[in-house]
Design a protein around this motif. Structure first.
Motif, short mmCIF file in Angstrom:
data_model
loop_
_atom_site.label_atom_id
_atom_site.label_comp_id
_atom_site.label_asym_id
_atom_site.label_seq_id
_atom_site.Cartn_x
_atom_site.Cartn_y
_atom_site.Cartn_z
N THR A 4 27.96 -31.95 58.30
CA THR A 4 26.89 -31.97 59.28
C THR A 4 26.08 -30.68 59.23
O THR A 4 24.85 -30.69 59.26
CB THR A 4 27.45 -32.18 60.70
OG1 THR A 4 28.14 -33.42 60.73
CG2 THR A 4 26.34 -32.19 61.72
N ALA A 5 26.76 -29.56 59.17
CA ALA A 5 26.06 -28.27 59.11
C ALA A 5 25.22 -28.18 57.84
O ALA A 5 24.08 -27.69 57.88
CB ALA A 5 27.06 -27.12 59.17
N VAL A 7 23.85 -30.61 56.09
CA VAL A 7 22.68 -31.48 56.21
C VAL A 7 21.62 -30.82 57.08
O VAL A 7 20.42 -30.93 56.83
CB VAL A 7 23.09 -32.84 56.80
CG1 VAL A 7 21.87 -33.64 57.23
CG2 VAL A 7 23.90 -33.63 55.79
N ARG A 8 22.04 -30.08 58.07
CA ARG A 8 21.10 -29.42 58.99
C ARG A 8 20.71 -28.02 58.53
O ARG A 8 20.06 -27.28 59.29
CB ARG A 8 21.69 -29.39 60.40
CG ARG A 8 21.80 -30.77 61.02
CD ARG A 8 22.43 -30.75 62.39
NE ARG A 8 22.60 -32.10 62.89
CZ ARG A 8 21.81 -32.67 63.80
NH1 ARG A 8 20.81 -31.99 64.31
NH2 ARG A 8 22.03 -33.91 64.21
N MET A 204 13.21 -28.12 66.98
CA MET A 204 14.29 -27.52 66.21
C MET A 204 15.49 -27.09 67.06
O MET A 204 16.64 -27.39 66.69
CB MET A 204 13.75 -26.32 65.42
CG MET A 204 14.79 -25.47 64.70
SD MET A 204 14.04 -24.00 63.94
CE MET A 204 13.56 -23.06 65.40
N TRP A 207 17.47 -30.18 67.99
CA TRP A 207 18.11 -30.77 66.82
C TRP A 207 19.20 -29.87 66.27
O TRP A 207 20.17 -30.33 65.69
CB TRP A 207 17.05 -31.05 65.75
CG TRP A 207 17.55 -31.82 64.58
CD1 TRP A 207 18.05 -33.09 64.57
CD2 TRP A 207 17.58 -31.38 63.21
NE1 TRP A 207 18.38 -33.47 63.29
CE2 TRP A 207 18.10 -32.43 62.43
CE3 TRP A 207 17.20 -30.20 62.57
CZ2 TRP A 207 18.27 -32.34 61.05
CZ3 TRP A 207 17.36 -30.11 61.21
CH2 TRP A 207 17.89 -31.16 60.45
N ASN A 208 19.01 -28.56 66.45
CA ASN A 208 19.98 -27.54 66.00
C ASN A 208 20.17 -27.56 64.49
O ASN A 208 21.27 -27.77 63.97
CB ASN A 208 21.33 -27.71 66.70
CG ASN A 208 22.25 -26.51 66.44
OD1 ASN A 208 21.78 -25.39 66.35
ND2 ASN A 208 23.55 -26.76 66.33
N GLY A 209 19.08 -27.28 63.78
CA GLY A 209 19.16 -27.22 62.33
C GLY A 209 17.85 -26.77 61.74
O GLY A 209 16.89 -26.46 62.45
N TRP A 210 17.81 -26.69 60.41
CA TRP A 210 16.61 -26.26 59.69
C TRP A 210 16.42 -27.10 58.44
O TRP A 210 17.39 -27.46 57.76
CB TRP A 210 16.69 -24.79 59.29
CG TRP A 210 15.47 -24.38 58.51
CD1 TRP A 210 15.31 -24.40 57.16
CD2 TRP A 210 14.21 -24.02 59.07
NE1 TRP A 210 14.03 -24.04 56.83
CE2 TRP A 210 13.33 -23.80 57.98
CE3 TRP A 210 13.74 -23.84 60.37
CZ2 TRP A 210 12.00 -23.42 58.16
CZ3 TRP A 210 12.42 -23.45 60.54
CH2 TRP A 210 11.57 -23.24 59.45
N SER A 211 15.16 -27.37 58.11
CA SER A 211 14.79 -27.98 56.85
C SER A 211 13.39 -27.50 56.50
O SER A 211 12.58 -27.22 57.39
CB SER A 211 14.80 -29.51 56.93
OG SER A 211 14.32 -30.09 55.72
N VAL A 220 12.62 -35.73 61.99
CA VAL A 220 13.33 -35.09 63.10
C VAL A 220 12.43 -35.06 64.34
O VAL A 220 12.85 -35.42 65.45
CB VAL A 220 13.77 -33.67 62.71
CG1 VAL A 220 14.28 -32.91 63.93
CG2 VAL A 220 14.86 -33.72 61.64
#
Length: 281
Positions: A4-5, A7-8, A204, A207-211, A220
């Protein structure tokens, strides 16, 4: 790192993982990167502290003949206008010489500014997480680690309202040049990417992540603002395959951009003012 981490875009501790590496540069683009490294050294000499790649080339997703070359150079002192002009000429020469790339740009900053408190959650984050070291000592060693929180959201993209005024001026100028279609195409690509990234960083922290993938960013965002999903997904497409359609720019300036600026201010506040903001206003 958990699946999960990963992917995010986070590491096992929940910090944003640095994206890109020289090992991921596609073979077709390696001669371009080698030439950029050599010419940056020739251009700035001992004034050059470090240089970086960013964008699709170090992420390994660049497309031959479609992707641009993105560079950042940090100087020991603050760059002058002649330095910026030299960097632009360098990229233009590479673009003319190598058909693998379709345009590009070179950001130029002084080392002290990149490490300053003012830029810590903007250009500092950019260098530490989104740039791949190409030359010199990596400034990321002097920068903190970053989480996808509201502070980062505000300081990276909380200035859209200010930018919209400047964008209107650029669109007007594009209509006055002989090759207006190409000028508008460049603006569509730039503005599409900026709006999608702003839409993404709006959500962001939740959602707690970056892309950095525009399509992922748009998807997202769509999960939180379905009523604007189609607009942002369309912008993501144009960020990769731009047109010179003036109607697209008008829609950005009159609808999506102003709405996004208002919502961003409501949710995260506005970015800390920079000295140049007063002179540019």
């Amino acid at each position: 790192m958990t699946d999960t981490a990963a992917v995010r875009g986070l590491d096992a501790q929940g910090y944003i993982a640095r994206e890109g590496s020289l090992a991921r540069v596609p073979a077709a683009f390696r001669p371009v990167v080698a030439a950029a490294r050599e010419r940056l050294t020739d251009l700035f000499g001992v004034r050059l502290h470090s240089a970086y790649l960013y964008g699709s080339i170090p992420r390994g997703t660049a497309r031959v003949g479609r992707s641009d070359l993105d560079l950042l150079a940090a100087l020991h002192d603050e760059p002058a206008e002649a330095d910026h002009a030299g960097a632009r000429a360098l990229v233009e020469a590479l673009d003319a010489e190598f058909p693998q790339i379709d345009g590009g740009g070179a950001l130029l900053h002084g080392r002290a500014r990149l490490l300053s408190d003012l830029e810590r959650h903007d250009m500092g984050f950019f260098v530490a997480c989104l740039c791949t070291p190409l030359l010199g000592d990596d400034l990321a060693a002097s920068l903190p680690r970053y989480r996808p929180d509201t502070l980062l959201a505000r300081e990276t993209n909380g200035d859209l309202g200010l930018l919209l005024t400047r964008w209107r001026e650029r669109v007007t100028r594009a209509g006055d040049v002989s090759d207006g279609e190409q000028a508008r195409r460049s603006l569509v690509r730039y503005m599409s990417r900026h709006l999608v990234r702003t839409a993404f960083t709006l959500v962001m922290p939740r959602w707690n992540g970056w892309s950095s993938d525009l399509h992922v960013m748009a998807d997202v965002f769509a999960g939180y603002y379905p009523e604007r999903a189609a607009q942002v997904r369309a912008a993501a497409v144009l960020g990769y395959e731009p047109t010179g359609d003036a109607a697209v720019l008008a829609a950005y300036l009159d609808d999506l951009g102003p709405w996004l600026a208002r919502e961003y201010t409501r949710v995260h506040g506005t970015k800390t003012a920079r000295p140049e903001d007063a002179t540019a206003a």
